[in-house]
Design a protein around this motif. Sequence first.
Motif, PDB file in Angstrom:
ATOM      1  N   PRO A   1     -76.490  16.139  71.425  1.00 14.92           N
ATOM      2  CA  PRO A   1     -75.320  16.261  72.294  1.00 14.92           C
ATOM      3  C   PRO A   1     -75.156  17.671  72.841  1.00 14.92           C
ATOM      4  O   PRO A   1     -75.689  18.633  72.292  1.00 14.92           O
TER       5      PRO A   1
ATOM      6  N   VAL B   1     -69.155  25.110  69.650  1.00 19.82           N
ATOM      7  CA  VAL B   1     -68.567  23.783  69.475  1.00 19.82           C
ATOM      8  C   VAL B   1     -69.489  22.752  70.108  1.00 19.82           C
ATOM      9  O   VAL B   1     -69.869  22.883  71.259  1.00 19.82           O
ATOM     10  N   GLY B   2     -69.857  21.748  69.323  1.00 16.86           N
ATOM     11  CA  GLY B   2     -70.694  20.687  69.870  1.00 16.86           C
ATOM     12  C   GLY B   2     -72.109  20.769  69.357  1.00 16.86           C
ATOM     13  O   GLY B   2     -72.427  21.604  68.513  1.00 16.86           O
ATOM     14  N   GLY B   3     -72.949  19.878  69.855  1.00 21.41           N
ATOM     15  CA  GLY B   3     -74.337  19.871  69.436  1.00 21.41           C
ATOM     16  C   GLY B   3     -74.616  18.931  68.288  1.00 21.41           C
ATOM     17  O   GLY B   3     -75.748  18.557  68.072  1.00 21.41           O
ATOM     18  N   GLY B   4     -73.595  18.562  67.532  1.00 19.36           N
ATOM     19  CA  GLY B   4     -73.769  17.502  66.546  1.00 19.36           C
ATOM     20  C   GLY B   4     -73.763  17.917  65.095  1.00 19.36           C
ATOM     21  O   GLY B   4     -73.671  17.074  64.218  1.00 19.36           O
TER      22      GLY B   4
ATOM     23  N   LEU C   1     -79.014  14.041  55.466  1.00 20.05           N
ATOM     24  CA  LEU C   1     -78.099  12.945  55.816  1.00 20.05           C
ATOM     25  C   LEU C   1     -78.602  12.196  57.048  1.00 20.05           C
ATOM     26  O   LEU C   1     -78.624  10.961  57.081  1.00 20.05           O
TER      27      LEU C   1
ATOM     28  N   LEU D   1     -79.421   8.299  57.429  1.00 21.76           N
ATOM     29  CA  LEU D   1     -78.744   7.402  58.365  1.00 21.76           C
ATOM     30  C   LEU D   1     -79.746   6.603  59.207  1.00 21.76           C
ATOM     31  O   LEU D   1     -79.414   5.571  59.762  1.00 21.76           O
TER      32      LEU D   1
ATOM     33  N   ARG E   1     -71.577   4.250  51.817  1.00 19.60           N
ATOM     34  CA  ARG E   1     -71.727   5.189  50.714  1.00 19.60           C
ATOM     35  C   ARG E   1     -72.191   6.555  51.227  1.00 19.60           C
ATOM     36  O   ARG E   1     -71.722   7.600  50.769  1.00 19.60           O
ATOM     37  N   LEU E   2     -73.113   6.543  52.179  1.00 21.74           N
ATOM     38  CA  LEU E   2     -73.614   7.802  52.735  1.00 21.74           C
ATOM     39  C   LEU E   2     -72.502   8.581  53.430  1.00 21.74           C
ATOM     40  O   LEU E   2     -72.334   9.778  53.223  1.00 21.74           O
ATOM     41  N   VAL E   3     -71.739   7.861  54.262  1.00 20.21           N
ATOM     42  CA  VAL E   3     -70.664   8.533  55.004  1.00 20.21           C
ATOM     43  C   VAL E   3     -69.585   9.016  54.025  1.00 20.21           C
ATOM     44  O   VAL E   3     -69.090  10.136  54.123  1.00 20.21           O
TER      45      VAL E   3
ATOM     46  N   ARG F   1     -70.726  12.144  52.226  1.00 24.73           N
ATOM     47  CA  ARG F   1     -70.646  13.335  53.063  1.00 24.73           C
ATOM     48  C   ARG F   1     -69.202  13.808  53.193  1.00 24.73           C
ATOM     49  O   ARG F   1     -68.905  14.987  53.047  1.00 24.73           O
TER      50      ARG F   1
ATOM     51  N   ARG G   1     -67.975  15.357  50.023  1.00 23.09           N
ATOM     52  CA  ARG G   1     -68.537  16.690  49.823  1.00 23.09           C
ATOM     53  C   ARG G   1     -67.771  17.716  50.658  1.00 23.09           C
ATOM     54  O   ARG G   1     -67.469  18.816  50.196  1.00 23.09           O
ATOM     55  N   LEU G   2     -67.441  17.322  51.882  1.00 21.70           N
ATOM     56  CA  LEU G   2     -66.695  18.237  52.753  1.00 21.70           C
ATOM     57  C   LEU G   2     -65.307  18.495  52.179  1.00 21.70           C
ATOM     58  O   LEU G   2     -64.800  19.621  52.220  1.00 21.70           O
TER      59      LEU G   2
ATOM     60  N   ARG H   1     -65.611  20.820  49.260  1.00 23.01           N
ATOM     61  CA  ARG H   1     -66.001  22.165  49.656  1.00 23.01           C
ATOM     62  C   ARG H   1     -64.768  22.972  50.061  1.00 23.01           C
ATOM     63  O   ARG H   1     -64.744  24.173  49.961  1.00 23.01           O
ATOM     64  N   ASN H   2     -63.766  22.288  50.544  1.00 26.15           N
ATOM     65  CA  ASN H   2     -62.553  22.975  50.983  1.00 26.15           C
ATOM     66  C   ASN H   2     -61.316  22.343  50.334  1.00 26.15           C
ATOM     67  O   ASN H   2     -60.509  21.726  51.017  1.00 26.15           O
TER      68      ASN H   2
ATOM     69  N   PHE I   1     -65.459  14.594  67.023  1.00 26.35           N
ATOM     70  CA  PHE I   1     -65.891  14.151  68.341  1.00 26.35           C
ATOM     71  C   PHE I   1     -66.246  15.362  69.204  1.00 26.35           C
ATOM     72  O   PHE I   1     -67.291  15.394  69.853  1.00 26.35           O
ATOM     73  N   ARG I   2     -65.381  16.385  69.151  1.00 27.81           N
ATOM     74  CA  ARG I   2     -65.653  17.609  69.917  1.00 27.81           C
ATOM     75  C   ARG I   2     -66.957  18.266  69.489  1.00 27.81           C
ATOM     76  O   ARG I   2     -67.673  18.824  70.306  1.00 27.81           O
ATOM     77  N   TYR I   3     -67.236  18.222  68.200  1.00 28.80           N
ATOM     78  CA  TYR I   3     -68.447  18.853  67.686  1.00 28.80           C
ATOM     79  C   TYR I   3     -69.689  18.011  67.954  1.00 28.80           C
ATOM     80  O   TYR I   3     -70.792  18.392  67.576  1.00 28.80           O
ATOM     81  N   GLY I   4     -69.514  16.833  68.557  1.00 24.52           N
ATOM     82  CA  GLY I   4     -70.668  15.984  68.835  1.00 24.52           C
ATOM     83  C   GLY I   4     -71.127  15.207  67.609  1.00 24.52           C
ATOM     84  O   GLY I   4     -72.163  14.549  67.639  1.00 24.52           O
ATOM     85  N   ILE I   5     -70.351  15.309  66.516  1.00 31.38           N
ATOM     86  CA  ILE I   5     -70.784  14.672  65.268  1.00 31.38           C
ATOM     87  C   ILE I   5     -70.695  13.148  65.378  1.00 31.38           C
ATOM     88  O   ILE I   5     -71.580  12.435  64.922  1.00 31.38           O
TER      89      ILE I   5
ATOM     90  N   LEU J   1     -73.863  10.640  64.897  1.00 33.77           N
ATOM     91  CA  LEU J   1     -73.931   9.559  63.912  1.00 33.77           C
ATOM     92  C   LEU J   1     -74.155   8.222  64.606  1.00 33.77           C
ATOM     93  O   LEU J   1     -74.935   7.392  64.159  1.00 33.77           O
TER      94      LEU J   1
END
Lengths: 335, 255
Positions: free
Chosen positions: A86, A92-95, A108, A112, B8-10, B13, B16-17, B20-21, B86-90, B94
């Motif tokens: 992406p 910010v961004g890139g995934g 991960l 997936l 389970r994978l999601v 993750r 873990r996040l 971590r915080n 969404f902003r981070y493209g994550i 996925l």
Amino acid sequence: MTIIEARGLGRTFKTRRGVVEAVAGVDLAVEQGEIVGFLGPNGAGKTTTFRLLTTLLRPTTGTATVVGADLIRDPVGVRMGIGYVPQAIGVVGGGSDPNSTVREELVLQGRLYRKPAAEAARRADLLVRQLDLVGLERRLTKTLSGGQRRRLDIALGLVHSPRVIFLDEPSTGLDPQSRSNLWDHIRRLRKELGTTVFLSTHYLDEADALCDRVLVIDHGKVVAEGRPEELKQRLSGDIITLSLNGDPGIVQETFAGRADIREITLNGCMMRLTVQHGERVLPELLRILDGAGVTLNSVQLISPTLDDVFLTLTGRGLRDGTMVMPDPLLSAAAS
Amino acid sequence: MNFVLDTRLVFGRQMRLALRNPVWTVISLLQPVMFLVFFGPLFASVFNRGLTGGAGNAYGYFVPGLLIQLGLFGSASVGFSIIADFRYGIVDRLRVTMVSRLAILAGRILRDVVVLLVQSVMLILVGLAFGLRAPVTGILIGLGFIALIAVSLSALSYGIGLLTKSEAVLASGLNLLIMPIVLLSGIMLPLTIGPGWLQGIGSVSPFRYIIDAMREAYVGNYGGAVMVEGISVAVAMALICLCAATMIFLRENSR
């Protein structure tokens, strides 16, 4: 072999201000092993087209086949064969997730794609080496530099060894050094892994330096395509500027009949010629001028950039659709 | 089952996040704990003077209300994280894999349930120190309600987040929704001491039935009509919210 083929691919969005046609019937074909650039200003439809071709968005019209799988009937088949990186704006961004480590993200992503844990780990280690991320495995991605982040994002798109990778504006926001480093990595993708690369950009130098072929998109439609050199020659031609001593009128008459000179404009003793293959035409023109006893103060040969191509095609500059300043010589000649 | 593996994978993750915080997990606990410590004693003395004609178990009444409040503020705000992702493209990263698109939602909701349950146990422990007395079965039933609330609200919050992709819309939506729920569900004081019209409006809020059932559980009544009502409402709410969020997640997202 054609690896991406789209016919009349289109997507409209309904917004409060009415229906927006983000992609208006795109036809395109990408051959296996090509590096193809998708060139256009912001909002031209590059990202939406990518999202359509990567099954992230359903097209409202048209069809496409990607890695031999039909976009609508077999989206899972498409996903198996493609990688998608992406767009990123700054950091910010890139995934990648800012609070995950490099290795966690790679493992991960492999999982997936339904790889067993051991294989995902092995693949992660390999990609870390291939994309120069050795030593960064345990770092949180938010602590990486822009160039490292982008390499990680690309590695994430490669975990399942896809045949095609889509890179959405891969070098936006990178410093010149990181950019050329990234280009090397993209070239190596094709050379060493045989991966087909389809990248979008609004940087002309990027398309020029990296791509075998360029598709120019504007207002959701492909408006031109070809090798960068070909496009430049076909649409803009080279420009020769001569500063003459003596009567330019005689020179203009001498040149007027020539088929290889597309356009002559005159402003005082400055003559501007638009020609094809300027490097071949120029020596001949100089001989003719010499024979006619016309001397020159200066000669300039300028090859067009893809920016000129874009301007010719759309009447607009490439960056953010801003108007390009009119050429002073041309406008002086016109007035 | 790919869906189970993917979830389970999601979940792993997201967990873990969260670990971590852990600061956020603690910070969102602060508000109900402060209520318990600084407001609880005042409430107890009013309650015990016969406000409700109650049997003197002020904390058995007060703590379920705080638990629901914790769930309301905690789970409902998870939608902000999906907007950031969404902003981070994550989200795209996925969604372009083989992963079941529903597992992206399910794994997250599961994480939110676990986080809320951990917070609830911590709050209950503080409550016990202040004089909460309730049967273990009752407390466990109460945690069951909390889990259902977490499922409902986080599903709803993710749905709204992914649909609007705007923090501003989500924030104002939450403000609009949560304050009236807190006021109209008898979380702080029993609605029964209020006028009829207030009770009438309150009966629209599903949380009203849930909190009544939780309070029943805390005094050891597990078989009454109130309990049946509470469980039905909580399950129905969870199912409706899950369906809505599923539809939003499965539909192609725009832009």
